[in-house]
Design an enzyme around this catalytic site. Structure first.
Site, mmCIF file in Angstrom:
data_model
loop_
_atom_site.group_PDB
_atom_site.id
_atom_site.type_symbol
_atom_site.label_atom_id
_atom_site.label_comp_id
_atom_site.label_asym_id
_atom_site.label_seq_id
_atom_site.Cartn_x
_atom_site.Cartn_y
_atom_site.Cartn_z
ATOM 1 N N ASN A 120 1.579 1.744 6.671
ATOM 2 C CA ASN A 120 0.499 2.388 5.937
ATOM 3 C C ASN A 120 0.700 2.112 4.448
ATOM 4 O O ASN A 120 1.815 1.942 3.983
ATOM 5 C CB ASN A 120 0.516 3.900 6.223
ATOM 6 N N CYS A 129 2.438 14.068 2.713
ATOM 7 C CA CYS A 129 1.459 14.491 1.714
ATOM 8 C C CYS A 129 2.163 14.924 0.431
ATOM 9 O O CYS A 129 3.015 15.817 0.449
ATOM 10 C CB CYS A 129 0.616 15.640 2.251
ATOM 11 N N HIS A 146 4.167 5.381 5.171
ATOM 12 C CA HIS A 146 3.496 4.960 3.939
ATOM 13 C C HIS A 146 4.554 4.286 3.069
ATOM 14 O O HIS A 146 5.538 4.912 2.682
ATOM 15 C CB HIS A 146 2.903 6.167 3.224
ATOM 16 N N GLY A 203 -1.845 0.572 0.947
ATOM 17 C CA GLY A 203 -2.281 -0.647 0.284
ATOM 18 C C GLY A 203 -2.949 -1.667 1.175
ATOM 19 O O GLY A 203 -3.163 -2.810 0.761
ATOM 20 N N LYS A 242 4.417 11.345 10.268
ATOM 21 C CA LYS A 242 3.929 10.507 9.176
ATOM 22 C C LYS A 242 4.762 10.829 7.937
ATOM 23 O O LYS A 242 4.909 11.994 7.575
ATOM 24 C CB LYS A 242 2.455 10.773 8.883
#
Length: 391
Positions: A227, A114, A187, A229, A154
């Site tokens: 992850n 994040c 990501h 797009g 993540k």
């Protein structure tokens, strides 16, 4: 989620079996705003995709132990579901994991991706944890020691100038060596912490899918979910065809839930669709919504909270704009989800309300985004023992 058509059914079957039979490698659907209400809607549309909670700060759970249901409770229908924690205090992360055991989550994830200034800046967790892999390894070990379910991380592919492939590999290597973590959700953008918004962090840094596929190549004993797009079911399948272990979809599933989630079960998992129409989904959601109105106290959740996940259900359909205007006006008068839907759904034609999801998801030229990725992979990563000694 995307699909690039394949002439190799065995490859497709292999990936589908991997997704269906391996609990650690599903097709997770992750929403930054994936609250209980949205997850209820999502599960009505897709029965198989894994759902993630929003990021819940470990400190919140530790300090709200008399009110845990508000943050952790969910209906059994939401399985499989992942609890996503945020934080950097190892002791509190361990306590949060232990407190969650009674609720029966299928997995616990630590958010190291994040980029929000409140989280990564003042909070010193989220993506800023990528700069502290030893701490992440310690935290993941502590979380794992206090739960019986798998633990995952993540992350992004980098932070600011710390964006080389080797630095990303160092992070993965250290965390997986120092903890039981065997699954990373990546990501494929780096994060910029120079004051840009979370929305800009999902748009400005370029996607580097080659970093993700290089991780798959260089860490054969680990699992990676891609992850960033991925905006259609066809792109999900395209990523899988290129060798992705799993695919995570975020904003696209929130912005267009019917088209994104409605095709997951059939086009990705290879199982029959529920066959529900949007009218039937709304009828079931209304029962849920009106049953939880005001249950948290102080009038929350209210009608607006409960209807918010529905506002994109008619994305690109006739009557969509009028439905949103009528719903917005109805918030002032309606005191139940049922009354608001009765008032506002007059804007949507019956043919839209009563049609099940179409059998074939749309595809486009952009679905070949992964076609050349294997030709641009960075050089192989060679881990040295010295990386474990680094902070």
């Amino acid at each position: 989620m995307s699909q690039r058509c394949s002439s190799s059914p065995p490859l497709l079957i292999r990936y589908l079996k991997q997704l269906l039979n391996s609990p650690g490698i599903p097709l997770p659907i992750f929403l930054h705003t994936s609250d209980n209400h949205y997850r209820t809607l999502a599960r009505l549309i897709t029965k198989h995709a894994w759902l993630y909670t929003e990021m819940i700060a470990a400190e919140t759970l530790v300090h709200q132990q008399t009110n845990l249901d508000r943050f952790l409770a969910f209906s059994p229908q939401q399985h499989p579901i992942v609890l996503q924690l945020g934080g950097s205090n190892v002791e509190n992360l361990a306590k949060a994991a232990k407190l969650s055991n009674a609720y029966g989550y299928d997995e616990i994830n630590l958010n190291c991706g994040c980029p929000s200034p409140k989280v990564a800046g003042h909070g010193c967790f989220g993506v800023s944890l990528m700069l502290k892999p030893k701490l992440v390894g310690e935290a993941m070990s502590a979380i794992a020691a206090n739960t019986d379910v798998p633990v995952t991380v993540k992350c992004r592919i980098g932070v600011d100038d710390h964006d080389s492939y080797d630095e990303l590999c160092d992070f993965v290597y250290k965390v997986s060596t120092l903890s039981p973590t065997r699954h990373f959700i990546v990501h494929s953008r780096k994060a910029l912490l120079g004051g840009i918004s979370p929305a800009d962090n999902r748009r400005i840094p370029p996607l580097k899918y080659e970093y993700y596929y290089a991780l798959v190549r260089d860490f054969p004993d680990l699992e990676f979910t891609i992850n960033g797009g991925i905006t259609s079911v066809s792109k999900v399948n395209a990523a899988l065809q290129e060798g992705a272990h799993g695919v995570m979809v975020g904003r696209a599933a929130y912005n267009n839930p019917w088209q994104m989630l409605g095709h997951v079960d059939t086009a990705v998992y290879g199982v029959p669709s529920s066959g529900l129409t949007r009218r039937q989904v709304l009828e079931q959601y209304q029962v849920y919504g009106d049953s939880v109105l005001g249950t948290h106290g102080n009038g929350r959740p209210n009608v607006r909270d409960l209807v918010k996940p529905l506002l994109n259900l008619f994305h690109s359909e006739n009557g969509n704009s009028m439905w949103k205007r009528r719903a917005d006006a109805a918030f002032k008068e309606c005191r139940s989800v049922g009354s608001l839907l009765e008032e506002s759904l007059r804007a949507i034609p019956d043919c839209v309300l009563d049609s099940p999801i179409c059998e074939t998801p749309e595809s486009g030229e952009e679905d070949d985004v992964f076609a050349n990725v294997q030709n641009v992979l960075p050089p192989r990563y060679e881990a040295g023992e010295q990386v474990i000694l680094c902070a």
